[in-house]
Design a protein around this motif. Structure first.
Motif: not given
Length: 758
Positions: A329-337
C-alpha cells in the motif's frame, strides 16, 4: 399469539455463523477488505456496529475521504489510491458530485450488497472473542440490539478494521497509545507530550442552511456561552459547516476510547455554543438567514490504539520514501499532528509536514505480533505516532484495507498463514494480484501474467506530442507556473505565447525532480531571463543539450510576473498537467515548506494544479516531438502516470482508435481487463465539496471488443470507471483480439493505461 409464564432466567436468541473471513469494522477499510476478498471467491462476514457503512466518511460523521492527493495541495501528482476505494470514489463522483453524505452512504452500501459472497451485519457490536489457543482466534462474539440476537462468528481468518482495535485488543496483541519520544525512533517531529500532548482528539461537525426568512436560535443551556476560550472562533465565517470545521476537536488529553461519551458531550457544547455565537453575537448580520440543519450524533475519532506488527512505520520511511520489498500500500497525506487540547489550544489547530512524494507501506505493518490468524487495517496498523499522522486518513486506510483483503484471500486460497505470505514468491503473487485490480504500489517493477505480452500489437495510431494546441484563454502569471512534460533524455526547443501589458523581464526555467518517480521540481536544470515588449508575442526558447534527464517529467517553468499573461490550451491530455507555485492553506501549503531545524523534514516548494474548470495546460509548441504515447505502454502494470504517462494515446485525428492483438497461434481468452484514465490527480472528496464533472474528461466511455472474424464479443457503453473487466461466459479461442474505442471528446484524445488478457 405468544404467551409465556414467568421464568427465572431467559437466554438471548443465539446463532453461529461460519465463513472464510470475518471482518470487524465497516468503515472504508473494512468495506474495501470485504469486497476485495469476496471478489476472490471467499465467503466474507462483514460486521459493523453502526446502522450505516463508511465510518468517519458516513452520514453519521460526514468527513470527506482523502488520501495521498491531499486536496490537490501537495506535490503528489496522479496519487489517488486506485483499486476498490477508487471504484467507490469514482462511483460517488458519478452519482453524487455535489457531495451529499446520505447519497454516499448508498454508494458504499450498494457496492457491498452487490457482492453475493458478503454477509453484512449492521448494528452488530463485537464485545468478546474466543481463542482456540494462545495464538489463534476461534470466533468473535457480537450482539445486535435491533434484533436482540447474540452472534458467534467463526472463521479461519480475521481482519480487525474496527478503529479502536477491539479484536486485536481482546486477543492480546501488544499495542501503543500516544507518542514515542524523539529518541526512540529518531523522529524529529515527535511532539513534546507535556506541552503539545500526544493524542489527536475527536471531532464533531454541524451543517447549516440558508433560508428565505430570518430564523432565530435559542441555544441549549449546556452550550458554551463564553466562546472567547475557543481561540479558533475568530476564524469562523457564516456558511462554514461540515468538514471545514475539522478543528472542532477535543479529547487528546483524555482516554480517547473509554472517555468517548464524555468527549462527545463536550463537543456538543462547542458546536452549539459556536452556532450561538454565529447567530446571536451580533457580529454576523447575514447569519439571520441561516438555520442549523444537522449536528453530529457521534464524534469522528482520529486516534486511539496502534498495534505492534512485524514492522513499525516511522518518520524516516515517509520522508525518505524507503523502498520495502513487501510494500502492498502507500500514503501521501502530510504528517498531520494536532495539539491535544484541540479547540481550547492557543496553538495552530494542526501542523502538517509533507514529503516530496508518496511513500510505500509494507505488508509487515498489517501483520500483528503474537496472533497467527489476524490481520490489521485502518488507523490501528503498526506505525509510530508521527507516521500515523499521515497513514490515519481514510483513503490511505481503505487502500490498506483492500491489500489486507487480498492477503486474507490468499491465506484461504493457498492454505497458508498471514506470515507465510512474506515468503518471496508468495509475496510477489500477492502484489501482482493487487496490481491486477488497479491497486497502485509505488516503486514496484514486475510483469503480470498477460497474453498481451506475447502478442504483436497494432495500434490505429500513436500520438506524438509536438504541441499542446493553443486555446483562447490567458492566465495571468500572478503565481509562477510550470507545464509538466514527459521527456526521454532531451527537451527540444519550444515556444510559448504571452500577452505583455508593460515591457518587462520574464524568467523561464526548466526544472526536474531529484527522484524520477516524484513530482517535486527541486532541481533547476536551466534558467534564463528574457526581455518582453508590450503586446502579444511568441517566445522561442533554445535549450541546447541539457542532459541529466532520465525518463521523467520536466517542468517548463515561467516565474511570477503580474505584467504577463500566458496563453493556455483547451486540450486535455492524459499524463499532462500544469502546476502553480501557489498557496493552499487547507493543507498547510504556503507555497514553500520551511520546517524547523532538526525536524528531519525536507524544505521544498509546492507546485500544484488548479481544479477544473480553472487552470489548463500551457499552449506550447516543440521543434520536434518530445514524447510518443506508444502502444507498448499498455504492457506496463503502472496503470497511471508516474515518471512517464504510461499510456497509449491515439492521435486526435484518428476517427476510429483501435488496438489489435495478433498472436502466432490461437489463444484461449477468459478475461479482459482495460485500465483507463479517471484522472488520478483529482482528489474526489466524497462529501460536501462539489466537483466540476460527474465523469472524468479523460476516461474512455464507449468501446467494442471483437475477434479475428470481427464478431462482437463485448460492448461497453457509457463507462465512467477506471477498470473494466469483461468475463467471457465461455473461453474465446482466437488468433486476434480487436478493441475499438471512441475518443472521450473533441478536446480529449483517447488514452489507455493498460490491457490485461488472461
Amino acid at each position: 399469539m405468544i404467551k409465556e409464564a414467568f421464568k427465572n432466567f431467559r437466554n438471548l436468541k443465539e446463532t453461529t455463523e461460519y465463513s472464510d473471513i470475518v471482518i470487524v469494522g465497516g468503515g472504508l477499510s473494512g468495506v474495501c477488505a470485504a469486497i476485495t476478498a469476496a471478489r476472490q471467491g471467499c465467503k466474507v462476514t462483514l460486521i459493523q456496529d453502526r446502522p450505516v457503512l463508511g465510518g468517519n466518511a458516513s452520514s453519521e460523521v460526514r468527513l470527506w475521504a482523502l488520501g495521498a492527493t491531499s486536496h490537490m495541495g501537495n506535490n503528489n501528482r496522479w496519487a489517488r489510491e486506485g483499486g476498490i476505494v477508487d471504484e467507490i470514489m469514482v462511483e460517488n463522483t458519478f452519482r453524487n458530485k455535489e457531495g451529499n453524505p446520505v447519497l454516499f452512504d448508498t454508494v458504499v452500501l450498494d457496492k457491498v450488497m452487490a457482492e453475493p459472497n458478503i454477509s453484512l451485519y449492521l448494528n452488530t457490536t463485537v464485545f468478546h472473542i474466543a481463542k482456540a489457543d494462545d495464538r489463534t482466534i476461534e470466533k468473535v462474539i457480537a450482539f445486535n440490539s435491533q434484533n436482540s440476537t447474540l452472534y458467534n462468528f467463526t472463521a479461519r481468518q480475521f481482519i480487525d478494521a474496527s478503529g479502536d482495535g477491539i479484536v486485536s485488543y481482546m486477543s492480546g496483541v501488544p499495542y501503543r497509545i500516544g507518542a514515542e519520544s524523539p529518541e526512540e525512533l529518531g523522529e524529529g517531529l515527535a511532539p513534546d507530550v507535556e506541552d503539545y500532548g500526544e493524542l489527536l482528539g475527536h471531532t464533531l461537525f454541524f451543517y447549516s442552511k440558508k433560508t428565505e426568512k430570518p430564523v432565530k436560535y435559542v441555544a441549549p443551556d449546556y452550550a458554551i456561552k463564553d466562546t472567547s476560550q475557543i481561540p479558533g472562533v475568530k476564524n469562523v465565517e457564516v456558511g462554514d459547516h461540515g468538514c471545514k470545521l475539522w478543528w472542532f476537536e477535543y479529547g487528546g488529553r483524555k482516554d480517547t476510547i473509554h472517555d468517548t461519551e464524555e468527549i462527545k458531550h463536550e463537543l456538543w457544547k462547542v458546536a452549539y455554543g459556536i452556532w450561538n455565537y454565529i447567530k446571536n453575537s451580533g457580529k454576523f448580520t447575514e447569519a439571520d438567514y441561516y438555520t442549523l440543519e444537522w449536528v453530529g450524533l457521534i464524534p469522528g475519532k482520529r486516534e486511539s490504539r496502534r498495534f505492534e506488527g512485524e514492522y513499525m512505520l516511522k518518520q524516516e520511511d515517509l520522508v525518505h520514501q524507503l523502498a520495502h520489498e513487501d510494500a502492498i500500500s502507500f500514503g501521501g497525506w502530510a504528517m498531520d499532528l494536532h495539539p491535544a487540547d484541540g479547540v481550547y489550544s492557543d496553538k495552530p489547530s494542526c501542523t502538517q509536514w509533507h514529503t516530496k512524494g508518496v511513500y510505500s507501506i509494507p505488508y509487515r505493518c498489517y501483520v500483528p505480533k503474537s496472533i497467527d490468524n489476524l490481520l490489521l487495517t485502518g488507523r490501528i496498523i503498526s506505525a509510530s505516532h508521527v507516521a500515523f499522522g499521515s497513514t490515519r486518513v481514510m483513503a490511505t486506510c481503505a487502500h490498506g484495507g483492500q491489500a489486507v483483503g487480498m492477503a486474507a484471500a490468499h491465506v484461504i486460497k493457498y492454505d497458508v498463514s498471514p506470515r507465510e505470505l512474506l515468503e518471496k514468491h508468495k509475496l510477489k503473487k500477492l502484489q501482482q494480484d493487487l496490481v491486477a485490480t488497479g491497486h497502485y504500489i509505488p516503486q514496484l517493477q514486475f510483469t503480470l501474467d498477460n497474453l498481451a505480452n506475447d502478442a504483436v500489437i497494432h495500434p490505429s495510431s500513436e500520438y506524438s506530442l509536438r504541441a499542446i494546441s493553443a486555446g483562447s484563454s490567458w492566465e495571468n502569471l500572478s503565481f509562477s507556473m510550470a507545464q509538466m512534460v514527459p521527456v526521454r533524455k532531451k527537451i527540444p526547443a519550444f515556444s510559448l505565447s504571452f500577452n505583455v501589458r508593460k515591457a518587462t523581464a520574464l524568467t523561464v526555467q526548466v526544472r526536474k525532480s531529484s527522484k524520477p518517480y516524484n513530482h517535486t521540481p527541486d532541481i533547476t536544470v536551466w534558467s534564463t531571463d528574457y526581455s518582453l515588449e508590450v503586446g502579444e508575442q511568441k517566445l522561442a526558447v533554445e535549450l541546447g543539450d541539457l542532459g541529466g534527464f532520465q525518463d521523467q517529467y520536466a517542468f517548463i517553468t515561467v516565474l511570477k510576473n503580474d505584467d504577463v499573461d500566458i496563453l493556455l490550451s483547451d486540450q486535455l491530455l492524459s499524463g499532462m498537467v500544469s502546476v502553480y507555485n501557489q498557496v493552499n492553506k487547507a493543507v498547510s501549503n504556503f507555497g514553500k515548506q520551511e520546517p524547523p531545524e532538526g525536524s528531519g523534514v525536507d524544505e521544498f516548494e509546492f507546485w500544484c494544479p488548479k481544479r477544473r474548470p480553472k487552470g489548463g495546460n500551457m499552449a506550447i509548441e516543440f521543434a520536434e516531438p518530445v514524447y510518443t504515447y506508444e502502444a507498448t505502454n499498455i504492457l506496463s502494470p503502472l496503470y497511471r502516470p508516474v515518471a512517464q504517462p504510461n499510456a497509449w494515446m491515439a492521435s486526435p485525428s484518428d476517427t476510429q482508435p483501435s488496438l489489435d492483438f495478433q498472436w502466432s497461434h490461437p489463444v484461449s481468452i477468459s478475461r479482459l481487463k482495460i485500465f483507463l484514465d479517471t484522472d488520478y490527480d483529482h482528489p474526489m472528496e466524497t462529501v460536501q465539496m462539489e466537483h466540476h464533472e460527474h465523469v472524468m474528461p479523460f476516461v474512455a466511455r464507449n468501446m467494442i471488443v471483437m475477434d479475428e472474424n470481427d464478431k462482437h464479443l463485448a460492448t461497453i457503453s457509457e463507462n465512467h470507471q477506471a477498470v473494466i473487466t469483461v468475463d467471457f461466459d465461455q473461453p474465446v479461442v482466437t488468433g486476434m483480439l480487436k478493441l475499438q474505442f471512441e475518443h472521450p471528446s473533441e478536446k480529449v484524445p483517447l488514452a489507455v493505461f493498460g490491457i490485461c488478457i488472461t
